[in-house]
Design an enzyme around this catalytic site. Structure first.
Site, PDB file in Angstrom:
ATOM      1  N   SER A  74     -12.434  29.179   8.711  1.00  0.00           N
ATOM      2  CA  SER A  74     -12.056  29.187  10.134  1.00  0.00           C
ATOM      3  C   SER A  74     -12.037  30.603  10.714  1.00  0.00           C
ATOM      4  O   SER A  74     -11.275  31.453  10.251  1.00  0.00           O
ATOM      5  CB  SER A  74     -10.647  28.604  10.307  1.00  0.00           C
ATOM      6  OG  SER A  74     -10.592  27.306   9.813  1.00  0.00           O
ATOM      7  N   MET A  84      -6.436  24.058   3.583  1.00  0.00           N
ATOM      8  CA  MET A  84      -6.936  22.677   3.670  1.00  0.00           C
ATOM      9  C   MET A  84      -8.413  22.580   3.284  1.00  0.00           C
ATOM     10  O   MET A  84      -9.133  21.715   3.794  1.00  0.00           O
ATOM     11  CB  MET A  84      -6.738  22.154   5.096  1.00  0.00           C
ATOM     12  CG  MET A  84      -5.301  22.233   5.594  1.00  0.00           C
ATOM     13  SD  MET A  84      -5.193  21.780   7.325  1.00  0.00           S
ATOM     14  CE  MET A  84      -3.485  22.228   7.675  1.00  0.00           C
ATOM     15  N   SER A  85      -8.873  23.466   2.418  1.00  0.00           N
ATOM     16  CA  SER A  85     -10.311  23.455   2.107  1.00  0.00           C
ATOM     17  C   SER A  85     -10.547  23.954   0.684  1.00  0.00           C
ATOM     18  O   SER A  85      -9.647  23.923  -0.148  1.00  0.00           O
ATOM     19  CB  SER A  85     -11.044  24.363   3.107  1.00  0.00           C
ATOM     20  OG  SER A  85     -10.689  25.708   2.910  1.00  0.00           O
ATOM     21  N   ALA A 114      -9.112  30.400   5.435  1.00  0.00           N
ATOM     22  CA  ALA A 114      -7.875  30.831   6.082  1.00  0.00           C
ATOM     23  C   ALA A 114      -6.745  30.105   5.361  1.00  0.00           C
ATOM     24  O   ALA A 114      -6.881  28.934   5.021  1.00  0.00           O
ATOM     25  CB  ALA A 114      -7.908  30.434   7.547  1.00  0.00           C
ATOM     26  N   HIS A 159      -3.061  26.386  15.193  1.00  0.00           N
ATOM     27  CA  HIS A 159      -4.466  26.598  14.812  1.00  0.00           C
ATOM     28  C   HIS A 159      -5.044  27.799  15.566  1.00  0.00           C
ATOM     29  O   HIS A 159      -5.845  28.552  15.030  1.00  0.00           O
ATOM     30  CB  HIS A 159      -5.265  25.325  15.108  1.00  0.00           C
ATOM     31  CG  HIS A 159      -6.701  25.384  14.655  1.00  0.00           C
ATOM     32  ND1 HIS A 159      -7.070  25.637  13.348  1.00  0.00           N
ATOM     33  CD2 HIS A 159      -7.877  25.234  15.344  1.00  0.00           C
ATOM     34  CE1 HIS A 159      -8.403  25.639  13.252  1.00  0.00           C
ATOM     35  NE2 HIS A 159      -8.908  25.404  14.450  1.00  0.00           N
ATOM     36  N   TYR A 198      -9.723  16.787   6.641  1.00  0.00           N
ATOM     37  CA  TYR A 198      -8.849  16.496   7.794  1.00  0.00           C
ATOM     38  C   TYR A 198      -9.612  16.066   9.041  1.00  0.00           C
ATOM     39  O   TYR A 198      -9.026  15.530   9.970  1.00  0.00           O
ATOM     40  CB  TYR A 198      -7.900  17.664   8.100  1.00  0.00           C
ATOM     41  CG  TYR A 198      -8.536  18.968   8.537  1.00  0.00           C
ATOM     42  CD1 TYR A 198      -9.199  19.102   9.749  1.00  0.00           C
ATOM     43  CD2 TYR A 198      -8.424  20.104   7.732  1.00  0.00           C
ATOM     44  CE1 TYR A 198      -9.752  20.300  10.151  1.00  0.00           C
ATOM     45  CE2 TYR A 198      -8.969  21.312   8.124  1.00  0.00           C
ATOM     46  CZ  TYR A 198      -9.629  21.400   9.334  1.00  0.00           C
ATOM     47  OH  TYR A 198     -10.179  22.593   9.716  1.00  0.00           O
ATOM     48  N   GLU A 199     -10.922  16.300   9.046  1.00  0.00           N
ATOM     49  CA  GLU A 199     -11.737  15.797  10.167  1.00  0.00           C
ATOM     50  C   GLU A 199     -12.010  14.307  10.018  1.00  0.00           C
ATOM     51  O   GLU A 199     -12.671  13.717  10.870  1.00  0.00           O
ATOM     52  CB  GLU A 199     -13.087  16.524  10.204  1.00  0.00           C
ATOM     53  CG  GLU A 199     -13.022  18.003  10.428  1.00  0.00           C
ATOM     54  CD  GLU A 199     -14.392  18.638  10.166  1.00  0.00           C
ATOM     55  OE1 GLU A 199     -15.319  18.362  10.928  1.00  0.00           O
ATOM     56  OE2 GLU A 199     -14.518  19.383   9.177  1.00  0.00           O
ATOM     57  N   ASN A 219      -1.274  33.424   8.449  1.00  0.00           N
ATOM     58  CA  ASN A 219       0.086  33.156   8.936  1.00  0.00           C
ATOM     59  C   ASN A 219       1.007  33.049   7.733  1.00  0.00           C
ATOM     60  O   ASN A 219       0.544  32.855   6.610  1.00  0.00           O
ATOM     61  CB  ASN A 219       0.113  31.831   9.723  1.00  0.00           C
ATOM     62  CG  ASN A 219      -0.390  30.675   8.878  1.00  0.00           C
ATOM     63  OD1 ASN A 219      -1.608  30.513   8.683  1.00  0.00           O
ATOM     64  ND2 ASN A 219       0.519  29.895   8.337  1.00  0.00           N
ATOM     65  N   HIS A 272     -14.310  19.423   6.481  1.00  0.00           N
ATOM     66  CA  HIS A 272     -12.958  19.263   5.929  1.00  0.00           C
ATOM     67  C   HIS A 272     -12.573  17.786   5.862  1.00  0.00           C
ATOM     68  O   HIS A 272     -12.971  16.997   6.723  1.00  0.00           O
ATOM     69  CB  HIS A 272     -11.935  19.960   6.835  1.00  0.00           C
ATOM     70  CG  HIS A 272     -12.209  21.395   7.104  1.00  0.00           C
ATOM     71  ND1 HIS A 272     -13.024  21.815   8.118  1.00  0.00           N
ATOM     72  CD2 HIS A 272     -11.777  22.513   6.476  1.00  0.00           C
ATOM     73  CE1 HIS A 272     -13.083  23.143   8.116  1.00  0.00           C
ATOM     74  NE2 HIS A 272     -12.336  23.586   7.130  1.00  0.00           N
ATOM     75  N   HIS A 310     -16.021  26.612  14.185  1.00  0.00           N
ATOM     76  CA  HIS A 310     -16.982  26.436  13.093  1.00  0.00           C
ATOM     77  C   HIS A 310     -18.384  26.322  13.679  1.00  0.00           C
ATOM     78  O   HIS A 310     -18.685  25.380  14.401  1.00  0.00           O
ATOM     79  CB  HIS A 310     -16.648  25.190  12.272  1.00  0.00           C
ATOM     80  CG  HIS A 310     -15.374  25.349  11.510  1.00  0.00           C
ATOM     81  ND1 HIS A 310     -15.337  25.726  10.197  1.00  0.00           N
ATOM     82  CD2 HIS A 310     -14.096  25.223  11.904  1.00  0.00           C
ATOM     83  CE1 HIS A 310     -14.089  25.822   9.817  1.00  0.00           C
ATOM     84  NE2 HIS A 310     -13.301  25.514  10.829  1.00  0.00           N
TER      85      HIS A 310
HETATM   86  N1  HPA Z   1      -1.167  25.712   5.885  1.00  0.00           N
HETATM   87  C1  HPA Z   1      -2.302  25.029   5.597  1.00  0.00           C
HETATM   88  N2  HPA Z   1      -3.511  25.458   5.939  1.00  0.00           N
HETATM   89  C2  HPA Z   1      -3.600  26.629   6.568  1.00  0.00           C
HETATM   90  C3  HPA Z   1      -2.470  27.397   6.904  1.00  0.00           C
HETATM   91  C4  HPA Z   1      -1.187  26.901   6.530  1.00  0.00           C
HETATM   92  O1  HPA Z   1      -0.142  27.523   6.784  1.00  0.00           O
HETATM   93  N3  HPA Z   1      -2.928  28.508   7.534  1.00  0.00           N
HETATM   94  C5  HPA Z   1      -4.281  28.426   7.575  1.00  0.00           C
HETATM   95  N4  HPA Z   1      -4.699  27.277   7.001  1.00  0.00           N
END
Ligand code: HPA
Length: 270
Positions: free
Chosen positions: A29, A209-210, A112, A245, A84-85, A233, A82, A60
């Site tokens: 990302s 998440m990847s 990320a 996000h 999650y999509e 983060n 992903h 993306h």
């Molecule tokens: N959690 C899950 N996925 C992420 C995060 C997070 O804090 N930051 C970037 N991708």
């Protein structure tokens, strides 16, 4: 080789007119800047490639960029898929089967991630030493393309040899670098503070998440893997801030130049 994969491979090879990629890079990302450093790039939009999944998430780009970087022939997968999509695992890992079919032997994977380790701050880079699969699924279930079950060794999921080279590249450029374990969840919700406490307890330093599905398939094919997380983060509950996000993308964008420099140096050492 499965017919779809063969058609994908032949389409890409026709576009590359003799160019043989040695190293592939999957960018996470907001981390696509490395693609801009490639000299004489050949760009192939995913949407044009037969059987390739089509991108949907903002941030993306959705294209393959091939060319020279650090004196190597590289192929950047700029845009990934992903769970999650709502994608199937097959879609998520399809590009990895494709790079294997193209003869790639080294994969650099970036993502990320939220920082769990209390010494991490947004903008830090973490060499992935190992991962924890918290997805509840595995792309190797049932075997790959009807070839039967293979019990893939994961003791060198992230090659020691490549981790040492990443360290050396960071030291040469005086880029501060951290090391740690990446844990993958399916998302798309961020974690609860209780989940983050639990993940810290089982040994995770960063959460995202990847990456894990792609690495499983890369190791299945015996592709050597190096992984880097951009800590965008602090994970939930590590600070009192809410997660967004937009923030993940913004910190990724601010860090990608440092990441691109590091990877260019690293690729030159391969
Ligand atoms: N959690 C899950 N996925 C992420 C995060 C997070 O804090 N930051 C970037 N991708």
């Amino acid at each position: 080789m499965a017919t779809n994969l063969k058609e994908t491979k032949e389409f890409i090879e026709a576009k590359l007119t003799g160019f043989k990629p040695e190293v592939a890079i999957v960018v996470g990302s907001g981390l696509g800047g490395i693609a801009d450093l490639i000299t004489k790039p050949v760009v192939i939009p995913y949407k044009d490639i037969p059987h390739f999944p089509k991108p949907s998430v903002p941030g993306h780009a959705g294209q393959i960029v091939c060319g020279q970087l650090g004196n190597k022939n590289v192929l950047v997968l700029n845009g990934r898929f992903h769970l999650y999509e709502g994608r199937s695992l097959e879609e998520v890992v399809y590009p990895i089967h494709v790079i294997d079919a193209l003869g790639v032997k080294t994969l650099i994977i970036t993502n990320a991630a939220g920082g769990i380790n209390p010494s991490f701050n947004p903008g830090n880079l973490m060499i992935i030493e190992d991962h924890i699969n918290f997805l509840g699924v595995n792309p190797l279930l049932g075997g790959v393309n009807g070839s039967g079950i293979k019990f893939t060794d994961m003791t060198q999921a992230y090659s020691t040899r490549l981790r040492e080279k990443l360290d050396a590249a960071a030291e040469k450029l005086q880029i501060q670098i951290w090391r740690g374990v990446y844990l993958a969840t399916p998302g798309p919700s961020y974690e609860t503070p209780a989940e983050i406490k639990a993940f810290a307890w089982i040994g995770a330093d960063a959460v995202g998440m990847s990456t894990v599905p792609e690495v499983l398939v890369a190791r299945y094919h015996n592709i050597e893997v190096a992984g880097i997380s951009c800590i965008t983060n602090l994970a939930a509950g590590i600070s009192s801030k809410r997660l967004s996000h937009d923030e993940v993308l913004a910190v990724g964008a601010a860090t990608q130049e440092k990441l691109a420099k590091l990877l260019t140096e690293f690729i030159g050492m391969l």
